[in-house]
Scaffold this motif. Sequence first.
Motif, PDB file in Angstrom:
ATOM      1  N   ASN A 163      61.586  50.942  -6.790  1.00  0.00           N
ATOM      2  CA  ASN A 163      62.263  51.924  -5.943  1.00  0.00           C
ATOM      3  C   ASN A 163      62.552  51.330  -4.567  1.00  0.00           C
ATOM      4  O   ASN A 163      61.628  51.052  -3.802  1.00  0.00           O
ATOM      5  CB  ASN A 163      61.380  53.170  -5.815  1.00  0.00           C
ATOM      6  CG  ASN A 163      62.095  54.337  -5.167  1.00  0.00           C
ATOM      7  OD1 ASN A 163      62.637  54.206  -4.081  1.00  0.00           O
ATOM      8  ND2 ASN A 163      62.083  55.478  -5.823  1.00  0.00           N
ATOM      9  N   GLY A 186      63.982  52.796  -2.053  1.00  0.00           N
ATOM     10  CA  GLY A 186      63.630  53.768  -1.021  1.00  0.00           C
ATOM     11  C   GLY A 186      62.160  53.681  -0.645  1.00  0.00           C
ATOM     12  O   GLY A 186      61.796  53.736   0.540  1.00  0.00           O
ATOM     13  N   ALA A 187      61.284  53.543  -1.650  1.00  0.00           N
ATOM     14  CA  ALA A 187      59.848  53.431  -1.384  1.00  0.00           C
ATOM     15  C   ALA A 187      59.540  52.144  -0.628  1.00  0.00           C
ATOM     16  O   ALA A 187      58.666  52.115   0.253  1.00  0.00           O
ATOM     17  CB  ALA A 187      59.075  53.476  -2.701  1.00  0.00           C
ATOM     18  N   ALA A 188      60.257  51.075  -0.953  1.00  0.00           N
ATOM     19  CA  ALA A 188      60.056  49.806  -0.244  1.00  0.00           C
ATOM     20  C   ALA A 188      60.447  49.941   1.222  1.00  0.00           C
ATOM     21  O   ALA A 188      59.780  49.401   2.118  1.00  0.00           O
ATOM     22  CB  ALA A 188      60.869  48.705  -0.919  1.00  0.00           C
ATOM     23  N   GLU A 231      60.327  52.677   2.989  1.00  0.00           N
ATOM     24  CA  GLU A 231      59.266  53.451   3.645  1.00  0.00           C
ATOM     25  C   GLU A 231      58.071  52.561   3.984  1.00  0.00           C
ATOM     26  O   GLU A 231      57.446  52.717   5.042  1.00  0.00           O
ATOM     27  CB  GLU A 231      58.831  54.607   2.741  1.00  0.00           C
ATOM     28  CG  GLU A 231      59.878  55.701   2.565  1.00  0.00           C
ATOM     29  CD  GLU A 231      60.209  56.412   3.867  1.00  0.00           C
ATOM     30  OE1 GLU A 231      59.353  56.412   4.787  1.00  0.00           O
ATOM     31  OE2 GLU A 231      61.325  56.951   3.974  1.00  0.00           O
ATOM     32  N   GLU A 232      57.744  51.627   3.106  1.00  0.00           N
ATOM     33  CA  GLU A 232      56.646  50.695   3.376  1.00  0.00           C
ATOM     34  C   GLU A 232      56.962  49.817   4.585  1.00  0.00           C
ATOM     35  O   GLU A 232      56.090  49.541   5.420  1.00  0.00           O
ATOM     36  CB  GLU A 232      56.381  49.823   2.143  1.00  0.00           C
ATOM     37  CG  GLU A 232      55.208  48.875   2.313  1.00  0.00           C
ATOM     38  CD  GLU A 232      54.872  48.108   1.033  1.00  0.00           C
ATOM     39  OE1 GLU A 232      54.041  47.173   1.114  1.00  0.00           O
ATOM     40  OE2 GLU A 232      55.438  48.448  -0.023  1.00  0.00           O
ATOM     41  N   ARG A 269      56.522  51.830   7.766  1.00  0.00           N
ATOM     42  CA  ARG A 269      55.110  51.973   8.141  1.00  0.00           C
ATOM     43  C   ARG A 269      54.581  50.705   8.805  1.00  0.00           C
ATOM     44  O   ARG A 269      53.632  50.751   9.592  1.00  0.00           O
ATOM     45  CB  ARG A 269      54.267  52.323   6.904  1.00  0.00           C
ATOM     46  CG  ARG A 269      54.499  53.730   6.380  1.00  0.00           C
ATOM     47  CD  ARG A 269      53.436  54.129   5.369  1.00  0.00           C
ATOM     48  NE  ARG A 269      53.488  53.313   4.161  1.00  0.00           N
ATOM     49  CZ  ARG A 269      54.221  53.595   3.097  1.00  0.00           C
ATOM     50  NH1 ARG A 269      54.993  54.674   3.084  1.00  0.00           N
ATOM     51  NH2 ARG A 269      54.185  52.803   2.029  1.00  0.00           N
ATOM     52  N   LYS A 305      67.824  56.819   4.542  1.00  0.00           N
ATOM     53  CA  LYS A 305      66.540  56.269   4.972  1.00  0.00           C
ATOM     54  C   LYS A 305      66.690  55.231   6.084  1.00  0.00           C
ATOM     55  O   LYS A 305      65.697  54.828   6.699  1.00  0.00           O
ATOM     56  CB  LYS A 305      65.806  55.643   3.775  1.00  0.00           C
ATOM     57  CG  LYS A 305      65.264  56.680   2.796  1.00  0.00           C
ATOM     58  CD  LYS A 305      64.464  56.029   1.693  1.00  0.00           C
ATOM     59  CE  LYS A 305      63.860  57.087   0.768  1.00  0.00           C
ATOM     60  NZ  LYS A 305      62.845  57.922   1.447  1.00  0.00           N
TER      61      LYS A 305
END
Length: 325
Positions: A233, A235-237, A239-240, A243, A285
């Motif tokens: 994903n 998108g999840a990358a 978000e990481e 962070r 994102k």
Amino acid sequence: MNNQRRPYLNGENRVRNGNERSYSKRGGDGKSYRENEGGKARHEKENYKKGGKKPYKAVETEQAPVLNPDEQPFLIIGRNAVREALRGDRSINFIMASKEPDGSLREIIGLAKDKKVVIREVDRKKLDEVSLPFGHGGKPANHQGIIAYAAGVEYCEVSDILLTAKERNEPPFVIVLDGIEDPHNLGSIIRSAECSGAHGVIIGKRRSASVTAAAVKASAGATEHMKIARVVNIGAAIEELKRAGLWIAGADMAGYPMQKQGLNGALALVVGSEGEGLSKLVKEKCDFLVAIPIKGRIESLNASVAAAILMFEKNRQDEELSGQN
């Protein structure tokens, strides 16, 4: 290095972009096609029960094995790519080389012998045959007289890319590819990422090119030096990366001009697919969008070319800010 944010030209700080024009949903009717095929199979089956003709076996067709390039012997094609593989830590099973090597090819063969790699001398016809699937227009890839059979590319985790930046004591610089499907574009982007000092490249597992022989060839061996993460994903990358403190810049024609948009410091540059650009979800994102000013009549650049321009614009801004401090 000073990680001070470079402001907009009008003095405002970078902020998340919450009001960007979105693209329409991606095209393609894969799902409806499967539904139609399934409906056709059921219809034929019902007719057969009533005395009609025997239907084709739709289930067997769907379950037929699909050739996966990642499961085939990994080929490294061309002199630069093979040379860099030998210089790196890549495990090479054996090398096929022309029976009539010239100067630079003899140098690479000598390097292979020093590494105790098995070398098989073959004629050009055999090299053409092996490299044919990786060429264009029915012609073999330009193997330049040498092909290496190597272990598959070793993908890493996003955290490994961030660790590389930390070990170098540098603000992380990451390239994220949202749907790049052409392996030649992928290879070119990896090459530019290596030359621009990026710490890693993130690609998706679905609707994206993987690091195949064609991508390695186009990268001119840069895949041997670049951390590449392959994620489920995108998108999840992203978000990481957020962070971890990175700004997320999306390459988009509707974005702010690159010379006026702060790209210095910890940054992830997101590049969209060749035909559609950034997907809607990925674009949302991004913290902001950045564009390359176009003066000609053609409205867009090749994805790999655009990525390279933006990478080196970031370099310019980093150096400019470093000089001011």
